[in-house]
Scaffold this active site. Structure first.
Site, PDB file in Angstrom:
ATOM      1  N   ARG A  33       0.828  -1.197   0.000  1.00 32.16           N
ATOM      2  CA  ARG A  33       0.000   0.000   0.000  1.00 32.16           C
ATOM      3  C   ARG A  33       0.864   1.249   0.000  1.00 32.16           C
ATOM      4  NH1 ARG A  33      -4.863  -1.918   4.117  1.00 32.16           N
ATOM      5  NH2 ARG A  33      -5.240  -3.871   2.985  1.00 32.16           N
ATOM      6  N   ARG A  66       1.920   1.246  10.690  1.00 32.79           N
ATOM      7  CA  ARG A  66       1.492   1.561   9.323  1.00 32.79           C
ATOM      8  C   ARG A  66       2.684   1.461   8.382  1.00 32.79           C
ATOM      9  NH1 ARG A  66      -3.061   3.453   7.414  1.00 32.79           N
ATOM     10  NH2 ARG A  66      -3.814   4.018   9.482  1.00 32.79           N
ATOM     11  N   GLU A  79      -6.536  -1.457  14.941  1.00 28.87           N
ATOM     12  CA  GLU A  79      -7.385  -2.251  14.064  1.00 28.87           C
ATOM     13  C   GLU A  79      -6.567  -3.399  13.486  1.00 28.87           C
ATOM     14  OE1 GLU A  79      -9.151   0.001  10.826  1.00 28.87           O
ATOM     15  OE2 GLU A  79      -9.201  -1.845   9.622  1.00 28.87           O
ATOM     16  N   SER A 137     -10.828  -6.029   9.569  1.00 27.01           N
ATOM     17  CA  SER A 137     -11.991  -5.289   9.123  1.00 27.01           C
ATOM     18  C   SER A 137     -12.823  -6.280   8.328  1.00 27.01           C
ATOM     19  CB  SER A 137     -11.525  -4.119   8.252  1.00 27.01           C
ATOM     20  OG  SER A 137     -12.579  -3.228   8.025  1.00 27.01           O
ATOM     21  N   ARG A 154       0.399  -5.697  13.365  1.00 25.86           N
ATOM     22  CA  ARG A 154      -0.303  -5.129  14.519  1.00 25.86           C
ATOM     23  C   ARG A 154      -0.608  -6.207  15.558  1.00 25.86           C
ATOM     24  NH1 ARG A 154      -4.481  -0.822  11.658  1.00 25.86           N
ATOM     25  NH2 ARG A 154      -2.845   0.464  10.728  1.00 25.86           N
TER      26      ARG A 154
END
Length: 423
Positions: free
Chosen positions: A263, A278, A350, A353, A391
RNA sequence: GGUGAGGUGGCUGAGUGGUCGAAAGCAGCGCUUUGCUAAAGCGCCGUACUCCAAAAGGGUACCGGGGGUUCGAAUCCCCCCCUCACCGCCA
């Protein structure tokens, strides 16, 4: 992609539900309907002309067979042909414009999706476990990683730039242990079929799962070959069945897959901060389901439970929230986020999702199934992380750190890691 | 990267520039016959878009994709994609 008929026949509801997302998507409905109207009228005119041409050409054939002269009719049809090609072009342009408009339009939030403007309005559905208490000030995973030699951001930056990581020694082994643990859990206990898929995908696949055309700037692209690095396994895995008509008995399809995720994170907050939270590249296990409209709500709940189970087995405190209309993703109709507690961050992260897309993606990729009456209908697609690795590692390290700086691993992970502690 | 073969409906597989949305077979659905099973006979059996208020019923497009030639293309020409085989290179 929304059904143009739905937009045509239930315009007000579509506008209202799009408006609940905030943003300006609902303002484009008017243009879309205008375009649709124009397109249909052009198509109708075109079809009448084509019908004439077809009839006359057949007549020419028959008359030629009888040896009659047909030059007059031929001239007439030739003139008609020019008109046909003009109208054909116009109609194709309108169709393309309509598709493009529709591809940029987000999905309708589910009826049950809570109304709200932004993340502040996301309701918490449940929590599991408790925030761990420490007799000392818990360190951040960055500090733990440094003292235990688990990763190296500086050298990763040397070869790839910022927001990349190099796992080192026990850190690399922990990463691999987590991968194997997660895949085994989902395939052996949760009923998913393991898939190993390409990490590089064609643009059509990204259109199918709705990363394209709207979010091109978030993707790494290989220009020479018209390929992109997959931002999530959702893309290759869901698209496995694009353009297919699946037999009812084969549904639901449940896949689990490991992929790295690439990403660009253009414009993302927190990209500059150190740590694993991130990054431009990270590993993830993704769960993907293809199902019927009737089963999709239940399958989303089950998939969310499967993802939560990861944290339960590892003994990590988490909460599950539902995304409200203002915060839900472009293609999703309903989303549950699972957030794990990270003591070193003093906050939730998070890690998964879980979303249902209804038939939104299925329409884009023309993914259908044959129902009990033999009719072709669009499938529903669902996916969620099960879970993102970095994470999860952050939460593990920070939750299970000891006063002496070592990290005690949960029992389920020990056989995969080959030891009960790091350090 | 090179050469060759090929891509037709759920599957197998025909197809002459004209009446081909496409033979035939298999599978599927319905009916008839039969005490049951089996078998046989007859009929139906692609998708998308569009017209009509809707149904019934029309129409158009689609034979891997895109262009072209032609009054007319599954059929002829060009480009691309994919599959298979062999060769080269390579983990």
């Amino acid at each position: 992609m929304l059904d143009i008929r739905l937009i045509r026949e239930h315009t007000d509801q579509v506008i209202a539900r799009l408006a609940s997302r905030g943003g300006e998507a609902h303002l484009r409905i008017h243009d879309i309907l205008e375009c649709d109207k124009e397109r249909r009228s052009a198509e109708t005119r075109l079809q009448h002309l084509q019908s004439d041409r077809k009839r006359m050409s057949k007549e020419i054939g028959m008359r030629k067979a009888k040896g009659e002269d047909t030059s007059a009719v031929e001239a007439e049809v030739r003139a008609l042909g020019d008109e046909v090609s003009h109208l054909n072009e116009a109609s194709a342009k309108l169709e393309e414009r309509q598709r493009d408009l529709l591809l940029h339009l987000p999905n309708l939030p589910h009826e049950g999706c809570p109304i709200g403007a932004d993340a502040e309005a996301n309701p918490e559905l449940r929590t599991w476990g408790e925030r761990p208490a420490f007799g000392f000030t818990p360190k951040s995973h960055v500090d733990l990683g440094e003292s235990l030699g688990l990763f190296d951001f500086e050298r990763a930056a040397k070869i790839s730039g910022s927001a990349f990581v190099c796992f080192t020694g026990a850190g690399a082994r922990l990463e691999r242990a987590l991968l194997n643990f997660l895949l085994d859990l989902h395939t052996r206990e949760n009923g998913y079929t393991e898939m190993g898929v390409p990490f590089v995908v064609r643009p059509e696949a990204l259109v199918g799962t709705s990363q394209l055309p709207k979010f091109e700037e978030q993707l790494y692209r290989c220009d020479r070959d018209e390929l992109y690095l997959a931002p999530t396994a959702e893309v290759p895995v869901t698209n496995l069945h694009r353009e297919e008509i699946i037999a009812l008995e084969q549904l639901p399809i449940r896949y689990a897959a490991y992929t790295p995720c690439f990403r660009r994170e253009a414009g993302s907050a927190g990209l500059g901060t150190r740590g694993l939270i991130r990054m431009h590249q990270f590993d993830k296990i993704e769960l993907v389901k293809i199902t019927t409209p009737e089963e999709s709500a239940r399958e989303l709940e089950a998939l969310t439970a499967d993802a939560e189970r990861v944290l339960q087995i590892l003994g990590l405190h988490y909460r599950t929230i539902e995304l409200c209309t203002g915060d839900i993703g472009f293609g999703a109709t309903r989303t549950y986020d699972i957030e794990v507690w990270a003591p070193g961050q003093n906050g939730y992260l998070e890690v998964s999702s879980c979303s249902s897309f209804g038939d939104f993606q299925a329409r884009r990729m023309n993914l259908r199934y044959k129902d009990g009456e033999g009719k072709n209908r669009f499938c529903h697609t669902i996916n969620g992380s099960g879970t993102a690795l970095p994470r999860l590692m952050v939460a593990l390290l920070e939750t299970f750190q000891q006063a002496d700086g070592s990290v005690l691993l949960p029992a389920a992970l020990q056989p995969y890691f080959g030891s009960d502690r790091i350090g």
